[in-house]
Design a protein around this motif. Structure first.
Motif, PDB file in Angstrom:
ATOM      1  N   ASN A  92      14.488   1.261  11.876  1.00 45.18           N
ATOM      2  CA  ASN A  92      15.140   1.745  13.095  1.00 45.18           C
ATOM      3  C   ASN A  92      16.474   2.411  12.793  1.00 45.18           C
ATOM      4  OD1 ASN A  92      13.038   0.607  14.639  1.00 45.18           O
ATOM      5  ND2 ASN A  92      14.076  -1.382  14.659  1.00 45.18           N
ATOM      6  N   GLU A  93      16.634   2.841  11.543  1.00 49.95           N
ATOM      7  CA  GLU A  93      17.938   3.372  11.114  1.00 49.95           C
ATOM      8  C   GLU A  93      18.337   4.621  11.897  1.00 49.95           C
ATOM      9  OE1 GLU A  93      20.245   4.555   6.947  1.00 49.95           O
ATOM     10  OE2 GLU A  93      18.068   4.381   7.005  1.00 49.95           O
ATOM     11  N   SER A  94      17.359   5.451  12.288  1.00 54.12           N
ATOM     12  CA  SER A  94      17.690   6.685  12.990  1.00 54.12           C
ATOM     13  C   SER A  94      18.289   6.432  14.357  1.00 54.12           C
ATOM     14  CB  SER A  94      16.427   7.547  13.135  1.00 54.12           C
ATOM     15  OG  SER A  94      15.418   6.835  13.836  1.00 54.12           O
ATOM     16  N   ASP A  95      18.012   5.259  14.931  1.00 53.14           N
ATOM     17  CA  ASP A  95      18.511   4.944  16.271  1.00 53.14           C
ATOM     18  C   ASP A  95      19.835   4.196  16.248  1.00 53.14           C
ATOM     19  OD1 ASP A  95      16.162   6.060  17.212  1.00 53.14           O
ATOM     20  OD2 ASP A  95      15.106   4.137  17.238  1.00 53.14           O
ATOM     21  N   GLU A  96      20.346   3.878  15.061  1.00 53.23           N
ATOM     22  CA  GLU A  96      21.561   3.077  14.955  1.00 53.23           C
ATOM     23  C   GLU A  96      22.576   3.764  14.057  1.00 53.23           C
ATOM     24  OE1 GLU A  96      19.547  -1.365  15.436  1.00 53.23           O
ATOM     25  OE2 GLU A  96      19.848  -0.505  13.444  1.00 53.23           O
ATOM     26  N   ILE A  97      23.832   3.595  14.392  1.00 55.00           N
ATOM     27  CA  ILE A  97      24.920   4.182  13.606  1.00 55.00           C
ATOM     28  C   ILE A  97      25.543   3.075  12.769  1.00 55.00           C
ATOM     29  CG2 ILE A  97      27.120   5.386  13.701  1.00 55.00           C
ATOM     30  CD1 ILE A  97      26.278   6.532  16.391  1.00 55.00           C
ATOM     31  N   TRP A  98      25.395   3.172  11.460  1.00 54.84           N
ATOM     32  CA  TRP A  98      25.894   2.145  10.546  1.00 54.84           C
ATOM     33  C   TRP A  98      27.236   2.563   9.970  1.00 54.84           C
ATOM     34  CZ3 TRP A  98      23.656  -2.587   9.587  1.00 54.84           C
ATOM     35  CH2 TRP A  98      22.368  -2.781  10.127  1.00 54.84           C
ATOM     36  N   GLU A  99      28.083   1.571   9.792  1.00 57.61           N
ATOM     37  CA  GLU A  99      29.417   1.767   9.217  1.00 57.61           C
ATOM     38  C   GLU A  99      29.487   1.038   7.881  1.00 57.61           C
ATOM     39  OE1 GLU A  99      34.003   0.226  10.066  1.00 57.61           O
ATOM     40  OE2 GLU A  99      32.377  -0.233  11.466  1.00 57.61           O
ATOM     41  N   ASP A 100      29.848   1.764   6.818  1.00 53.31           N
ATOM     42  CA  ASP A 100      29.965   1.149   5.493  1.00 53.31           C
ATOM     43  C   ASP A 100      31.192   0.239   5.448  1.00 53.31           C
ATOM     44  OD1 ASP A 100      27.721   2.560   4.270  1.00 53.31           O
ATOM     45  OD2 ASP A 100      28.975   4.339   4.466  1.00 53.31           O
ATOM     46  N   VAL A 101      31.004  -0.954   4.904  1.00 55.19           N
ATOM     47  CA  VAL A 101      32.060  -1.959   4.897  1.00 55.19           C
ATOM     48  C   VAL A 101      32.660  -2.135   3.510  1.00 55.19           C
ATOM     49  CG1 VAL A 101      32.617  -4.377   5.366  1.00 55.19           C
ATOM     50  CG2 VAL A 101      30.991  -3.165   6.825  1.00 55.19           C
TER      51      VAL A 101
END
Length: 387
Positions: A92-101
């Motif tokens: 579901n990565e295309s639907d979510e905005i991930w932030e690198d930590v």
């Protein structure tokens, strides 16, 4: 039956004596009132008895509560395993905005993590990859599941106890107390289950209630907990990778929790790696005769196994770059086309260096040129951090 109050008996006794001289109709009415009063008191006492029994009985089922062997087998299911695999594979990565930590590594371990805020407004989701050198998948699995050993090295864990195990489904339920600096300790009542697949292991954990652990005011009960991992061997290396999905609501301020994770997770991972080395050196193994989710591990269903049998190997497994690899690649593509602001700042720096080299000593010119080269070498940093 509850006894009639003394004031009621005395009242009706006097009333009947006074009405004895009256006609029989009034006397019959008084007797009827007395019978009605007694019947009312009887019904009230019976109602209170059944009401208190229904609210205080420890065996009554509560929402999501586990109090029988049949109910525990439904707490963690194969549907939870599918949920875990979908999140680990980032379907579901295309639907979510991930932030690198964070992305840190040394000779013994590498760790990468990112997070995102779900669109449904739930707790923050974390996805991490940790690679341990010189370690087997079986040892790493046993290490992660050994809560008694964890109490020795993980100082945040105050206490842990096993509550229930289902030998049929392999589900284990336990209670853990963790301390938080300057905050009330958190209480985790969790259920977990393990699966064994082709050259990999899975574990999924979720919150539940249990009749053996009523809520206490001195702890904050964690209301939402979804966490799981996949352990597998790194191809071509004597190393193991654990990819973890984590989401919980521990009643903490969101920004404070994000800051605590960013600043403290690398030290915690290094401490974990040291504990793993001691774990292997002391010949710790499977818990043996102790009944647990590890000894009752189940096979991954065939339909889910085929979904994970792909030839794609994560970039974290090959190069140790982890989840930031694709971000670095995008940044490199961006750097090939410098922005107008970057070009303008470069021209300003060049002009300043020329003025310094003409108007001051040779030492000043060298310092200015060195400063210019440093700025140009750091053109990959964000424009907000450029001064």
């Amino acid at each position: 039956m509850k006894s009639v109050p003394n004031w009621a008996l005395s009242f009706f006794s006097d009333e009947l004596s006074r009405l004895a001289v009256s006609d029989g109709y009034i006397c019959a009415t008084a007797i009827s009132l007395l019978v009605i009063l007694l019947f009312h008191i009887f019904l009230s006492s019976k109602f209170r008895f059944f009401s208190s029994a229904s609210t205080s009985s420890p065996t009554d089922p509560v929402s999501h509560a586990v109090n029988s062997q049949s109910r525990i087998s439904r707490v963690v299911s194969d549907e939870d395993l599918k949920f875990l695999i979908d999140n680990l594979e980032e379907r579901n990565e295309s639907d979510e905005i991930w932030e690198d930590v964070i992305h840190r590594s040394n000779d013994r371990i590498s760790y990468t993590a990112k997070r995102c805020k779900p669109k449904d407004g739930g707790p923050m989701k974390y996805l991490s990859v940790t690679v341990f050198e010189d370690c087997s998948a079986e040892i790493l699995r046993d290490f992660y599941m050994d809560n008694d050993y964890r109490k020795q090295w993980d100082k945040t864990m105050v206490d842990h106890e096993q509550l229930q195990v289902d030998s049929y489904s392999g589900i284990e339920i336990g209670r853990t107390i963790k301390k938080f600096p300057l905050l009330t300790s958190r209480e985790y009542v969790l259920a977990w289950r393990l699966w064994e697949g082709k050259d990999k292991f899975y574990c999924f954990t979720k919150e539940c209630d249990h009749n053996m652990v009523p809520q206490q005011r001195k702890y904050v009960r964690v209301s939402y907990f979804r966490s799981g991992w996949r352990i597998r061997k790194v191809p071509g290396r004597n190393a193991c990778e654990i990819k973890m999905f984590h989401q919980e609501n521990a009643g903490l301020n969101v920004e404070m929790a994000k800051l605590a994770f960013s600043k403290g997770i690398w030290g915690y991972v290094c401490k974990m790696e040291n504990a793993l080395c001691k774990y292997m050196a002391t010949s710790h193994g499977t818990q043996g005769s102790i009944l647990s989710a590890v000894t009752l591990i189940k096979k991954v269903p065939s339909e889910l196994e085929t979904q994970t049998d792909d030839v794609t190997v994560s970039m974290a497994t090959i190069s140790g770059e982890g989840l930031l690899t694709h971000v670095v690649a995008k940044q490199r593509k961006t750097l090939r086309k410098p922005s107008k602001k970057l070009i303008a700042k470069g021209l300003v720096l060049v002009g300043g260096a020329i003025c310094l080299s003409r108007g001051h000593s040779a030492l000043s010119a060298k310092v200015a040129l060195a400063y210019l080269l440093t700025k140009l070498n750091k053109r990959g940093t964000s424009l907000k951090q450029t001064t």
